[in-house]
Design a protein around this motif. Structure first.
Motif, PDB file in Angstrom:
ATOM      1  N   VAL A 657      -5.567 -10.819 -21.817  1.00  0.00           N
ATOM      2  CA  VAL A 657      -5.112  -9.493 -22.254  1.00  0.00           C
ATOM      3  C   VAL A 657      -3.961  -9.643 -23.241  1.00  0.00           C
ATOM      4  O   VAL A 657      -3.902  -8.966 -24.268  1.00  0.00           O
ATOM      5  CB  VAL A 657      -4.688  -8.641 -21.039  1.00  0.00           C
ATOM      6  CG1 VAL A 657      -4.126  -7.297 -21.502  1.00  0.00           C
ATOM      7  CG2 VAL A 657      -5.865  -8.431 -20.101  1.00  0.00           C
ATOM      8  N   TYR A 658      -3.029 -10.538 -22.917  1.00  0.00           N
ATOM      9  CA  TYR A 658      -1.895 -10.772 -23.816  1.00  0.00           C
ATOM     10  C   TYR A 658      -2.382 -11.279 -25.178  1.00  0.00           C
ATOM     11  O   TYR A 658      -1.969 -10.764 -26.228  1.00  0.00           O
ATOM     12  CB  TYR A 658      -0.927 -11.781 -23.198  1.00  0.00           C
ATOM     13  CG  TYR A 658       0.284 -12.055 -24.056  1.00  0.00           C
ATOM     14  CD1 TYR A 658       0.256 -13.011 -25.067  1.00  0.00           C
ATOM     15  CD2 TYR A 658       1.458 -11.340 -23.867  1.00  0.00           C
ATOM     16  CE1 TYR A 658       1.359 -13.249 -25.866  1.00  0.00           C
ATOM     17  CE2 TYR A 658       2.578 -11.572 -24.656  1.00  0.00           C
ATOM     18  CZ  TYR A 658       2.520 -12.529 -25.654  1.00  0.00           C
ATOM     19  OH  TYR A 658       3.602 -12.752 -26.450  1.00  0.00           O
ATOM     20  N   SER A 659      -3.250 -12.282 -25.172  1.00  0.00           N
ATOM     21  CA  SER A 659      -3.761 -12.835 -26.429  1.00  0.00           C
ATOM     22  C   SER A 659      -4.488 -11.771 -27.238  1.00  0.00           C
ATOM     23  O   SER A 659      -4.355 -11.696 -28.470  1.00  0.00           O
ATOM     24  CB  SER A 659      -4.702 -14.010 -26.138  1.00  0.00           C
ATOM     25  OG  SER A 659      -4.045 -15.019 -25.419  1.00  0.00           O
ATOM     26  N   TYR A 660      -5.260 -10.933 -26.545  1.00  0.00           N
ATOM     27  CA  TYR A 660      -5.959  -9.838 -27.233  1.00  0.00           C
ATOM     28  C   TYR A 660      -4.947  -8.902 -27.897  1.00  0.00           C
ATOM     29  O   TYR A 660      -5.143  -8.472 -29.043  1.00  0.00           O
ATOM     30  CB  TYR A 660      -6.825  -9.070 -26.238  1.00  0.00           C
ATOM     31  CG  TYR A 660      -7.394  -7.790 -26.781  1.00  0.00           C
ATOM     32  CD1 TYR A 660      -6.755  -6.560 -26.572  1.00  0.00           C
ATOM     33  CD2 TYR A 660      -8.574  -7.779 -27.507  1.00  0.00           C
ATOM     34  CE1 TYR A 660      -7.262  -5.390 -27.084  1.00  0.00           C
ATOM     35  CE2 TYR A 660      -9.096  -6.608 -28.032  1.00  0.00           C
ATOM     36  CZ  TYR A 660      -8.442  -5.414 -27.809  1.00  0.00           C
ATOM     37  OH  TYR A 660      -8.956  -4.251 -28.321  1.00  0.00           O
ATOM     38  N   GLY A 661      -3.859  -8.582 -27.192  1.00  0.00           N
ATOM     39  CA  GLY A 661      -2.846  -7.717 -27.779  1.00  0.00           C
ATOM     40  C   GLY A 661      -2.250  -8.301 -29.043  1.00  0.00           C
ATOM     41  O   GLY A 661      -2.010  -7.580 -30.026  1.00  0.00           O
ATOM     42  N   ILE A 662      -1.994  -9.613 -29.044  1.00  0.00           N
ATOM     43  CA  ILE A 662      -1.460 -10.268 -30.243  1.00  0.00           C
ATOM     44  C   ILE A 662      -2.477 -10.183 -31.393  1.00  0.00           C
ATOM     45  O   ILE A 662      -2.109  -9.928 -32.545  1.00  0.00           O
ATOM     46  CB  ILE A 662      -1.111 -11.739 -29.944  1.00  0.00           C
ATOM     47  CG1 ILE A 662       0.049 -11.810 -28.936  1.00  0.00           C
ATOM     48  CG2 ILE A 662      -0.744 -12.481 -31.221  1.00  0.00           C
ATOM     49  CD1 ILE A 662       1.356 -11.261 -29.456  1.00  0.00           C
ATOM     50  N   VAL A 663      -3.762 -10.388 -31.075  1.00  0.00           N
ATOM     51  CA  VAL A 663      -4.796 -10.292 -32.111  1.00  0.00           C
ATOM     52  C   VAL A 663      -4.818  -8.893 -32.716  1.00  0.00           C
ATOM     53  O   VAL A 663      -4.912  -8.725 -33.936  1.00  0.00           O
ATOM     54  CB  VAL A 663      -6.179 -10.650 -31.528  1.00  0.00           C
ATOM     55  CG1 VAL A 663      -7.286 -10.337 -32.541  1.00  0.00           C
ATOM     56  CG2 VAL A 663      -6.234 -12.121 -31.152  1.00  0.00           C
ATOM     57  N   VAL A 664      -4.723  -7.856 -31.888  1.00  0.00           N
ATOM     58  CA  VAL A 664      -4.731  -6.481 -32.390  1.00  0.00           C
ATOM     59  C   VAL A 664      -3.495  -6.217 -33.242  1.00  0.00           C
ATOM     60  O   VAL A 664      -3.580  -5.594 -34.307  1.00  0.00           O
ATOM     61  CB  VAL A 664      -4.815  -5.481 -31.217  1.00  0.00           C
ATOM     62  CG1 VAL A 664      -4.661  -4.050 -31.731  1.00  0.00           C
ATOM     63  CG2 VAL A 664      -6.150  -5.627 -30.498  1.00  0.00           C
TER      64      VAL A 664
END
Length: 765
Positions: A657-664
């Motif tokens: 979830v954290y990595s996805y947030g950084i990608v967004v």
């Protein structure tokens, strides 16, 4: 096409107006409608529609729009269907920030419109009006429409109201419960209008027929980008995916509506989830639909069939579990989906043996298919979407304990002492047999320990094609065209012997190639989702380990971000990626942590639809350790890794979830999560180790705490290369969701399923 396939076009007979005279047509700034006064409502000029507080239970009300010219008021829209208010003190008001707010008796806002204006609006220029079409519209005399109910439908589509790519019809829970149900009509990422069952446990698409892999076989087209559907007053329904339906009384002037209803189909047993897990649906015209539990199961939560049935027996998962099982043949039982694997042209005995070797196998479906020239075997690890139909030429073989079979033969129960003794004896003999088999296998293993166990083990894989290294070397022209790098090696473009283009990942021998290979093959072999990369085959030959994937025409998201080629596509990419990760975390056979979510591992097809790729660093979790997984080493890519990796905290799905947030955040801002960035306010260059630090600094320049986020200057945060070619509301939604995903404390982050819900639902409110 039969109009009753997926919805109900209800033709309402015109009757005298049932509602009382309207109190007012317009609600100006500061005005309100009260739940305590039944006459406090809006009525359209033609008298066909009313808007006000509608009773949905004892002392429970929703603000709704209903059609008054019918035998009984027919609700066509609700604001707070999942959060009713009480009958004292609740009201709908037009606040000073230009929003419609629905508050309960305690003054708490339970629903509000997304209509905050960047500049103050004069109260004299605002009005709320119910139009003759049934559309509730908040107008500004200079700015035009600020908000309208047509943009956020509930379960009904009215004539002149368009269903778009960002709106969804959601059924009611039941005939008497107006809250959101389990069935959705929406445009999927492939531009096709679909029906989805999203139940309390699982979700699945069931229309168009999922057994038709190509939507074109159902008369639908994916080759459009408008994603729009509309019903007109004559009874003509049109969708951009080439679906056209005409009412049987087409042309007759009457009131019409399109309502998604779980019972509005010609064969209700084809609806997924209608009877829940471990049960089956049967139907006849005399008695209608009926749900029943499978043999050996009981209803889990009477009278709600959505939760299905639960087993009254237990098959232990140990070395002797296969010996303790038998099968009961159930003719003409069809259970769709949740297959362990697909085995063509096998015998019944072979299919039984395949199921017995896996603890989680609940049974198998055995079907003769003339096209394949033999029988097909579908071992099942879940028993969902069951139906009993004479038209299905196949059988379900339900796995049960042998003791249950003996119990039926002697007409006893498990409490019978004689049967208990027999069960103990059978178990003891079975355990002895398994021990002997284990000793023989161990002996064989010791005699052949010098062989290559990886190569020999994967000779038995039938799901994917095994390629020779010489074939792949030829297809890649000696591995010369590099198209990317995965977690364990370099990815090359190649042409397979059947002329298909493939992405071929050659795992590094010195980088734990064998371990990477085992992880990826075993992981991807369990996955099946439109937002996850499809695996085509593999190669294991000597020291060579290669994985073959479908080729993605537009490469990786990382390539597109650096070339500034994406504008409006960014939102759809964020949604699709979230859906893929949600499937990994919540829906597949074993929960999977990706552990390396980054733009390089998000690939784009010809329509810019995303597919999550590269599971070389992934982690399979057993059901009992979803929130307590342990890792022997750090995994991921600098800049995208959650704080848990650094501070040695428990690793859960929240790292993805954290990595996805950084990608967004990277997609929204156009900035890399590592490296030198210019600090806001002209303060010179500053080193940012995490992208969220940069965004946080910009946000704090414009907001004083959580409550002031609406004052964000989105233009200063969004990637300037987009040149204003974006929907500011969508970009703000992406930013807010990403902001939650990158919370320092993992417990403050949403799950990926919650992320999908926020992106797919909040954007239309």
């Amino acid at each position: 096409m039969d109009i009753s396939i997926f919805f109900l076009l209800l033709m309402l007979i015109q009757t005298p107006l049932l509602s009382s005279s309207p109190k007012t047509f317009d609600v100006l700034r500061g005005s309100s409608l009260s739940v305590e006064d039944p006459s406090d409502k809006l009525v359209s000029l033609n008298g066909d529609f009313s808007a006000g507080f509608f009773p949905v239970g004892e002392n429970a009300f929703c603000f709704a729009i209903w059609l008054t010219r019918s035998s009984a008021p027919t609700v066509v829209w609700m604001a707070n269907r999942d959060d009713p208010v009480d009958g004292t003190g609740s009201q709908l008001s037009l606040s000073k920030d230009g929003k419609l707010r629905l508050t309960n008796s305690a003054g708490i806002t339970v629903w509000a419109t997304r209509t905050a204006a960047s500049t103050p609006l004069e109260s004299s220029k605002l009005q709320l009006q119910l139009q003759n079409t049934g559309n509730l519209v908040l107008n500004h005399s200079e700015s035009g429409v600020i908000w309208q109910s047509f943009d956020s439908p509930t379960d009904t589509l009215l004539p002149q109201q368009t269903l778009t790519r960002i709106s969804t019809l959601v059924s009611k829970s039941s005939e008497v419960d107006c809250s959101s149900g389990y069935y959705k009509l929406f445009f999927d990422n492939d531009n096709v209008l679909r029906l989805l069952y999203q139940g309390p446990v699982v979700s699945s698409l069931y229309w168009p027929d999922p057994e038709l892999s190509d939507p074109g076989l159902a008369g639908r087209s994916m080759y459009n980008s408008s994603r729009a559907a509309v019903l007109n007053e004559s009874g003509y329904f049109w969708s951009s995916d080439h679906l056209v339906i005409q009412a049987t009384d087409f042309g007759v002037k009457t009131h019409r509506r399109l309502t998604i209803d779980r019972d509005a189909v010609s064969d209700p047993c084809t609806i997924h989830g209608i009877c829940g897990p471990n049960s089956f649906c049967s139907y006849d015209h005399a008695s209608g639909r009926r749900c029943s539990c499978l043999q050996g199961f009981k209803m889990k939560d009477p009278p709600d069939w959505s939760f299905g049935c639960e087993a009254e027996f237990n098959i232990p998962c140990n070395q002797s579990h296969g010996k303790l099982s038998s099968f009961v043949q159930l003719s003409h039982f069809h259970f769709y989906g949740y297959d362990l694997e697909f085995l063509p042209n096998v015998t019944l005995q072979h299919c039984e043996n395949e199921c017995l070797t896996t603890c989680s196998c609940k049974g198998f479906q055995f079907v003769f298919k003339a096209d394949y020239g033999g029988y097909l075997c579908y071992p099942k690890y879940k028993l969902y979407n069951g139906q009993l139909t004479p038209n299905f030429e196949g059988d379900l073989y339900l796995r049960v304990p042998k003791a249950a079979e003996l119990s039926r033969q002697v007409r006893g129960t498990y409490e019978n002492k004689t049967l208990k003794l027999l069960l103990w004896f059978t178990t003891a003999v079975g355990g002895l047999e398994v021990t002997c088999i284990f000793l023989v296998l161990f002996s064989l293993f010791m005699s052949s320990k010098n062989s290559d166990p990886v190569a020999e083990g994967y000779l038995l894989m039938s799901r994917f094609k095994r390629f020779k290294f010489s074939e792949l070397k030829k297809g890649t022209r000696g591995f010369v065209e590099v198209i990317g790098r995965g977690g364990g090696g370099v990815v090359y473009k190649g042409i397979l012997p059947d002329k298909r283009v493939a992405a071929i990942e050659r795992l590094d021998e010195a980088n734990q190639g064998e371990a990477e290979f085992l992880t990826e093959v075993n992981t991807i072999g369990r996955l099946n989702h439109m937002n996850l990369i499809d695996m085509l085959g593999y190669c294991v030959e000597g020291k060579h380990r290669l994985l073959l994937y479908e080729n993605m025409e537009h490469g990786s998201l990382a390539d597109k971000l650096t070339s500034n080629e994406l504008d409006w596509e960014k939102f759809d990419i964020a949604v699709g990626t979230a859906k893929g990760l949600a499937y990994l975390h919540e829906e597949c056979l074993e929960w999977v942590l990706h552990c390396d979510v980054k733009p390089h591992n998000i690939l784009l097809d010809s329509n810019y639809q995303p597919k999550v790729a590269d599971f070389g660093l992934s982690k399979l979790l057993n059901r009992g350790e979803r929130d307590h997984s342990n890792f022997s080493k750090m995994r991921g890519t600098r800049g995208y890794m959650a704080p848990e990796w650094v501070y040695n905290r428990p690793i859960t799905s929240k790292v993805d979830v954290y990595s996805y947030g950084i990608v967004v955040l990277e997609m929204v801002t156009g900035k890399s999560p590592t490296g030198t960035q210019h600090s806001p306010g002209g303060g010179g260059a500053k080193e940012y180790n995490r992208l969220d630090s940069l965004v946080r600094e910009k946000i704090m320049m414009h907001a004083d705490g959580e409550a002031s986020r609406e004052s964000w200057n989105i233009e200063e945060i969004v990637d300037p290369s987009m040149g204003g070619r974006y929907d500011s509301a969508k970009m703000e939604l992406l930013l807010k969701v990403a902001w939650q995903c990158v919370a320092e404390d993992k417990d403050d982050r949403p799950t990926m399923t919650q992320v999908v819900e926020m992106l797919c639902c909040d954007e239309v409110n």
